[in-house]
Write an enzyme that holds these catalytic residues in place. Structure first.
Site, PDB file in Angstrom:
ATOM      1  N   GLY A 285     -20.553-165.826  81.273  1.00 48.61           N
ATOM      2  CA  GLY A 285     -21.168-165.528  79.991  1.00 48.61           C
ATOM      3  C   GLY A 285     -21.751-166.793  79.385  1.00 48.61           C
ATOM      4  O   GLY A 285     -21.286-167.904  79.658  1.00 48.61           O
TER       5      GLY A 285
ATOM      6  N   GLY B 109     -18.404-163.850  83.378  1.00 44.73           N
ATOM      7  CA  GLY B 109     -19.222-162.685  83.065  1.00 44.73           C
ATOM      8  C   GLY B 109     -19.889-162.082  84.275  1.00 44.73           C
ATOM      9  O   GLY B 109     -20.149-160.873  84.326  1.00 44.73           O
TER      10      GLY B 109
ATOM     11  N   GLU C 168     -11.504-169.401  83.260  1.00 43.88           N
ATOM     12  CA  GLU C 168     -11.516-169.401  81.793  1.00 43.88           C
ATOM     13  C   GLU C 168     -10.445-170.269  81.141  1.00 43.88           C
ATOM     14  O   GLU C 168     -10.662-170.834  80.070  1.00 43.88           O
ATOM     15  CB  GLU C 168     -11.397-167.962  81.274  1.00 43.88           C
ATOM     16  CG  GLU C 168     -12.658-167.132  81.413  1.00 43.88           C
ATOM     17  CD  GLU C 168     -12.904-166.661  82.832  1.00 43.88           C
ATOM     18  OE1 GLU C 168     -14.010-166.177  83.123  1.00 43.88           O
ATOM     19  OE2 GLU C 168     -11.978-166.767  83.666  1.00 43.88           O
TER      20      GLU C 168
ATOM     21  N   ASP D 136     -11.297-162.532  81.009  1.00 46.71           N
ATOM     22  CA  ASP D 136     -11.632-161.280  80.320  1.00 46.71           C
ATOM     23  C   ASP D 136     -12.481-160.385  81.221  1.00 46.71           C
ATOM     24  O   ASP D 136     -12.268-160.332  82.423  1.00 46.71           O
ATOM     25  CB  ASP D 136     -12.331-161.585  78.988  1.00 46.71           C
ATOM     26  CG  ASP D 136     -13.668-162.295  79.164  1.00 46.71           C
ATOM     27  OD1 ASP D 136     -13.860-162.984  80.191  1.00 46.71           O
ATOM     28  OD2 ASP D 136     -14.532-162.166  78.270  1.00 46.71           O
TER      29      ASP D 136
END
Length: 454
Positions: free
Chosen positions: A131, A181, A204, A212
């Protein structure tokens, strides 16, 4: 990794109603590329179909000259192709890309003319490196604040859910770097295709965040490795290559980069049977099998992964690694010690939740954890992004700075199973924009008159 190519074009031809042109020249070229390990210098111009056209398309198949949009779309009969088109930033996923992808995928899933969706990159170096967290942070600290930093994650998780619940086949070409992402865009699809240059990771915790995009849903349920492997990947951000991904079940197929354009062409020739199973059969015919005696790196390390990452606390995992002088243990220990202590413990508890939860439940939990992280008052997210991505000083000041200082109460603030904020909405509800909730969630960013309105 070396793979033995299986020429099964005759079976492919018999599985469709239209005769296929057998690309023997292309298969020989692919074999030479792999044998000489020249795939790193592969370019789309050198191996795309003749005259740059594909049967059944209304436009040239390759849209590499079109840089006007962050997503380029192509159609080949009943196959819709979405090409990620931000090569300069390794296709870092931003809100614009999500806003383009989501309505189109939704339209394709609810129409009658599409039976397969292919997600791929314009650049073989990266499917999607993650992301665009730099954009998220810049928006969050903007003065005056005009956007809600949680909005990006809500939209991203909705897209992950849309892919994971698709009625038609979703195929992801995980060329090059596939992290964060990018994992969310690929891991929930029906068919995850690795290539010889694929690099997979969920790093992350190194930026003070957590794994996530619903990734923990898939990782905790892998057919090989189980929970210890999930902990290893999420706590250390370890990188996996194509052979690793196939062996543990993250990817379903291996297709060399040079074959991918032709795979789309083969998929477009399905007619009577356009089921997910039929799509899978076509991909299997392009699949290249690894030599039987070529053991992947992750399988070589699997005994150590099972030994060191079976404990249910980070402290016990660290203690186990410290007792091992192997290079594997040293590398894993270094990665853990460089990560946010708070994020490590939040991730451990998140994995416990994910093991018994559905994809929707995992994404719901991710959304609520993300809300706590982007509030900025209790997490290391902004400090991690500053040190690792923006300033690149590589010296994050974690708070707390040791595992022993992270209490259960701190972790429980992030992992709540009641009164959760819903993420499957077109937009945030009126209640979520109320002053009290915003003051609690965004008080660190917004003054009373700066709270964004719907």
């Amino acid at each position: 990794q070396m793979f033995s190519l299986r020429s099964s074009t005759h079976r492919l031809c018999s599985s469709t109603n239209k005769s296929l042109v057998c690309h023997s020249r292309h298969i020989m070229t692919t074999s030479r590329l792999l044998k000489k390990k020249e795939y790193a210098s592969w370019t789309t111009d050198s191996l795309r179909p003749s005259d740059k056209w594909m049967p059944g398309t209304s436009r040239p198949y390759a849209m590499y000259g079109d840089t006007a949009s962050s997503i380029v779309f192509e159609e080949a009969a009943g196959v819709k192709v979405a090409v990620l088109n931000r090569p300069k930033v390794l296709n870092a996923l931003n809100e614009e890309m999500i806003d383009i992808l989501t309505p189109n995928i939704h339209k394709w899933q609810n129409g009658n003319s599409t039976y397969a969706i292919v997600l791929r990159s314009i650049n073989p170096k990266a499917f999607c490196a993650g992301g665009d967290i730099k954009a998220v942070v810049n928006a969050a600290v903007q003065v005056p604040r005009k956007t809600n930093p949680l909005e990006f994650f809500r939209k991203e998780y909705q897209l992950n859910h849309l892919i994971g619940s698709s009625k038609i086949a979703v195929v992801s070409f995980m060329e090059g770097i596939t992290m964060g992402g990018g994992v969310g865009l690929s891991i929930h699809g029906d068919f995850r295709v690795a290539s010889e240059n694929t690099v997979f990771a969920m790093p992350e915790t190194a930026i003070g965040f957590f794994p996530d995009v619903g990734a923990t849903h898939r990782l905790t349920k892998l057919p090989v490795g189980g929970m210890p492997l999930a902990r290893y990947l999420c706590l250390t951000g370890a990188r996996l290559d194509a052979a690793d991904l196939i062996d543990v079940g993250i990817c379903t197929h291996f297709v060399p980069v040079a074959r991918l354009p032709f795979l789309i062409e083969y998929l477009s020739m399905l007619h009577d049977d356009t089921s997910k199973a039929a799509v899978g059969d076509i991909i299997s015919h392009s699949h290249a099998e690894r030599l039987a005696d070529d053991k992947s790196n992750v399988m070589k390390d699997m005994d150590k992964i099972q030994k060191h990452f079976s404990p249910s606390t980070v402290e016990e995992i660290v203690e186990s690694l410290q007792s091992d002088s192997s290079e594997f243990a040293k590398k894993a220990l270094h990665a853990i010690q460089a990560s946010s202590p708070l994020s490590l413990k939040v991730t451990m508890k998140q994995l416990e939740f994910a093991e018994k939860s559905t994809l929707e439940q995992c994404l719901q939990m991710d959304y609520n954890i993300a809300a706590q992280y982007v509030s900025g008052t209790k997490s290391d997210f902004y400090e991690g992004v500053r040190a690792q991505v923006i300033d690149k000083t590589k010296d994050p000041k974690w708070s707390p700075n040791s595992l022993s200082d992270v209490t259960n109460e701190m972790v429980n603030e992030f992992i709540k199973e009641k009164d959760l904020l819903p993420f499957l909405k077109t937009h945030l509800s009126d209640d979520e924009y109320k002053f009290v909730q915003h003051k609690q969630l965004w008080g660190n960013f917004f003054s009373d008159n700066e709270i964004p309105q719907q």
